[in-house]
Design an enzyme around this catalytic site. Structure first.
Site, mmCIF file in Angstrom:
data_model
loop_
_atom_site.group_PDB
_atom_site.id
_atom_site.type_symbol
_atom_site.label_atom_id
_atom_site.label_comp_id
_atom_site.label_asym_id
_atom_site.label_seq_id
_atom_site.Cartn_x
_atom_site.Cartn_y
_atom_site.Cartn_z
ATOM 1 N N HIS A 242 0.723 -1.229 -0.103
ATOM 2 C CA HIS A 242 -0.132 -0.015 0.143
ATOM 3 C C HIS A 242 0.836 1.376 0.016
ATOM 4 C CE1 HIS A 242 -3.555 -2.576 0.959
ATOM 5 N NE2 HIS A 242 -2.892 -2.895 2.049
HETATM 6 O O1 RIB Z 1 -5.140 -0.121 4.414
HETATM 7 C C1 RIB Z 1 -3.786 -0.224 4.506
HETATM 8 C C2 RIB Z 1 -3.042 1.039 5.305
HETATM 9 O O2 RIB Z 1 -3.521 0.477 6.718
HETATM 10 C C3 RIB Z 1 -1.871 0.986 5.081
HETATM 11 O O3 RIB Z 1 -1.019 2.350 5.401
HETATM 12 C C4 RIB Z 1 -1.080 0.179 6.166
HETATM 13 O O4 RIB Z 1 0.191 0.515 6.715
HETATM 14 C C5 RIB Z 1 -2.299 0.486 7.226
HETATM 15 O O5 RIB Z 1 -1.771 1.482 7.963
#
Ligand code: RIB
Ligand code: CA
Length: 313
Positions: A242
């Protein structure tokens, strides 16, 4: 002239990769500081992980601050089930020697943006938006001075990951997200719609391991831990990566595509709390307050990551 950025983060294995990608790109990005926020795990551990990450990169010159210990109005929800109790399980990084700055991270955000020339500081948000929203409430003038806010969060076509309706970062502090999306600064969103296309396939994980530096070994260890949850959940040939999409947007925006549209946040309903309601099909005439990224070239993304991370120790 490198672009000045402040990284707001809840490290988190994927946050670590995003931060390392930024630290590996000093010609393009000048990291003014890192501010920790409560999210993946509690604030103290996230802040300690941020110290570990700058030490791993050999960049102890970067100041690290602790920000807010929890959401603006709600009870903190964390994600140890994904990231482990430390928030950085699998990294095998030693306790940091470097210590946190004394200033509160929100004050660092405000003072840095207010003292820099207008439109020269970009905020990179990798976790819940509590710190940034709190800064906006405390000093609303920063909104007009920011160059851009680039955040990982939300979803439209991919809907939710912490609930059927919401992505984790937005879900944890929906009021903060609503404040950020309404603040008037240029906002670019890296939602699950694009991060779910950036999968840590075995070949890509091997490329990290084969970097031959301590950074590659740490990243391979971290992601091997954190990907378990998503591999089980989705059954894909890799897990979504992500947060590095935020850094990659700054380094190579052309590998992404999306649309300027209206994005608003559900804060009233418990069923859809934290949902990012993106008017992607431009149905309404509401203000188009965000660049909502839907797609990206995964091979180009991982080529960028591997090439840059090879530069670190
Ligand atoms: O949904 C993904 C996000 O949530 C990313 O930033 C991961 O690090 C968590 O914080
Ligand atoms: Ca994160």
């Amino acid at each position: 002239m490198p672009r000045k950025i402040i990284i707001d983060s809840d490290p988190g294995q994927d946050d670590a990769v995003a931060i390392l990608l930024a630290l590996a790109s000093p010609e393009e990005l000048d990291v003014l500081g890192i501010v920790a926020v409560a999210g993946n795990v509690g604030l103290a551990r996230n802040a300690k992980n941020a110290l570990r990450i700058v030490e791993l990169a050999g960049r102890t010159d970067i100041p690290v601050f602790a920000g807010c210990p929890g959401p603006m109005m709600r009870k903190l929800v964390t994600a140890e089930h994904v990231h482990g109790d430390t928030g950085l399980d699998g990294s095998n990084l030693p306790d940091p020697v470097k210590t946190l700055e004394d200033r509160h991270g929100v004050d660092f955000l405000i003072e840095t943006v207010m003292s820099a020339p207008e439109n020269t500081v970009t905020l990179c948000a990798l976790g819940p938006l509590t710190n940034i929203a709190t800064a906006l409430v405390k000093e609303p003038r920063i909104a007009a001075r920011l160059e851009e806010i680039v955040l990982m969060g939300g979803a439209y076509f991919e809907v939710g990951n912490i609930t059927p309706a919401a992505e984790f970062n937005i879900y944890v502090d929906p009021e903060a997200a609503a404040t950020v999306f309404a603040c008037g600064a240029p906002v670019t969103v890296m939602p699950l719609d694009v991060t779910h296309k950036m999968l840590t396939t075995p070949g890509r994980m091997k490329a990290f391991r084969d970097l031959g530096n301590r950074t590659g070994a740490a990243i391979a260890g971290m992601l091997s831990f954190s990907e378990h949850f998503d591999l089980q959940k989705y059954g894909w040939d890799g897990a979504p990566l992500h947060d590095p999409c935020v850094t990659a947007w700054l380094l190579a925006p052309d590998i992404f595509s999306g649309r300027q549209c209206n994005v608003e946040i559900e804060t009233a309903s418990e069923l859809t709390r934290g949902m990012t309601v993106a008017d992607y099909w431009l149905i309404t005439d509401k203000p188009r307050n965000a660049m909502f990224i839907r797609d990206g070239d995964a091979d180009a993304f991982y080529r960028l990551l591997t090439e840059r991370l090879a530069r670190l120790p």
